[in-house]
Design a protein around this motif. Structure first.
Motif, mmCIF file in Angstrom:
data_model
loop_
_atom_site.group_PDB
_atom_site.id
_atom_site.type_symbol
_atom_site.label_atom_id
_atom_site.label_comp_id
_atom_site.label_asym_id
_atom_site.label_seq_id
_atom_site.Cartn_x
_atom_site.Cartn_y
_atom_site.Cartn_z
ATOM 1 N N UNK A 163 0.835 -1.200 0.000
ATOM 2 C CA UNK A 163 0.000 0.000 0.000
ATOM 3 C C UNK A 163 0.873 1.254 0.000
ATOM 4 N N UNK A 164 1.927 1.251 0.793
ATOM 5 C CA UNK A 164 2.824 2.407 0.826
ATOM 6 C C UNK A 164 3.444 2.650 -0.547
ATOM 7 N N UNK A 165 3.923 1.591 -1.198
ATOM 8 C CA UNK A 165 4.507 1.737 -2.543
ATOM 9 C C UNK A 165 3.500 2.325 -3.525
ATOM 10 N N UNK A 166 2.277 1.827 -3.489
ATOM 11 C CA UNK A 166 1.245 2.309 -4.413
ATOM 12 C C UNK A 166 0.949 3.785 -4.193
ATOM 13 N N UNK A 167 0.796 4.189 -2.947
ATOM 14 C CA UNK A 167 0.501 5.600 -2.667
ATOM 15 C C UNK A 167 1.679 6.491 -3.007
ATOM 16 N N UNK A 168 2.892 6.075 -2.690
ATOM 17 C CA UNK A 168 4.071 6.891 -3.043
ATOM 18 C C UNK A 168 4.200 7.048 -4.556
ATOM 19 N N UNK A 169 3.925 5.971 -5.274
ATOM 20 C CA UNK A 169 3.999 6.024 -6.747
ATOM 21 C C UNK A 169 3.083 7.135 -7.283
ATOM 22 N N UNK A 170 1.845 7.159 -6.822
ATOM 23 C CA UNK A 170 0.894 8.145 -7.355
ATOM 24 C C UNK A 170 1.134 9.553 -6.828
ATOM 25 N N UNK A 171 1.638 9.696 -5.616
ATOM 26 C CA UNK A 171 1.977 11.033 -5.114
ATOM 27 C C UNK A 171 3.159 11.601 -5.893
ATOM 28 N N UNK A 172 4.127 10.740 -6.231
ATOM 29 C CA UNK A 172 5.316 11.192 -6.946
ATOM 30 C C UNK A 172 5.099 11.335 -8.454
ATOM 31 N N UNK A 173 3.980 10.808 -8.958
ATOM 32 C CA UNK A 173 3.734 10.832 -10.420
ATOM 33 C C UNK A 173 3.483 12.232 -10.929
#
Length: 173
Positions: A163-173
């Motif tokens: 979940x952390x990876x998924x949220x970081x991916x979209x915040x950084x996109x």
């Protein structure tokens, strides 16, 4: 509006408001909902029962949001929202996005400057984590225009490494 990813336990967030991924009864349950009710103590359940006795006799519909006191939590308010159950036959993305939009509106209405969100519908409601994170981040970013400078920070509180990876991916996109 600053968007922060801070994995962990949403019941320990020191934001003005935390969002509860509630069920429509508002009377507690499992997952995030159960954790928030346990940590908040009886005052939260009493506030939810008052809502059921007055303005929400049929419960809270999916995609809507309502605020209560936070009881023993470090936050001042709990904003309850009911996410949709994921379906492969029916696109319920708009209902999930509405959970974030309506929660931001409710946060602005009560005067919160900071709000923390769990990954709504991504637990027992079965929403794929990457898609749940995408919808959350895109909706929160779009919500900035509506709530203006009222809400200064949104904390996304994913539970677990995936979940952390998924949220970081979209915040950084």
């Amino acid at each position: 509006m600053e968007i922060i990813v801070r994995p962990g336990d949403i019941t320990r967030e020191r934001t003005d408001a935390i969002v509860n991924a509630a069920n429509s009864s508002l009377l507690g349950g499992g997952g995030v909902d159960g954790a928030i009710h346990r940590a908040a103590g009886p005052e939260l359940l009493a506030a939810c029962r008052r809502l059921r006795e007055t303005t929400l006799p049929e419960g809270l519909p999916a995609g809507r949001a309502v605020a209560t006191t936070a009881g023993d939590l470090p936050a001042r308010w709990v904003i309850h929202t009911v996410g949709p159950v994921h379906s492969v036959r029916e696109d319920r993305s708009e209902t999930l996005a509405s959970c974030y939009r309506e929660s931001l509106r409710e946060a602005a209405r009560i005067g919160a400057a900071s709000v923390a969100f769990p990954a709504i519908s991504a637990g027992v409601y079965g929403w794929p984590m990457d898609d749940a994170a995408r919808i959350a981040v895109q909706t929160v970013r779009a919500g900035t225009e509506e709530v203006g400078e009222q809400i200064r920070s949104v904390v996304l509180v994913p539970f677990g490494e995936a979940a952390e990876r998924a949220f970081r991916h979209w915040v950084d996109a």
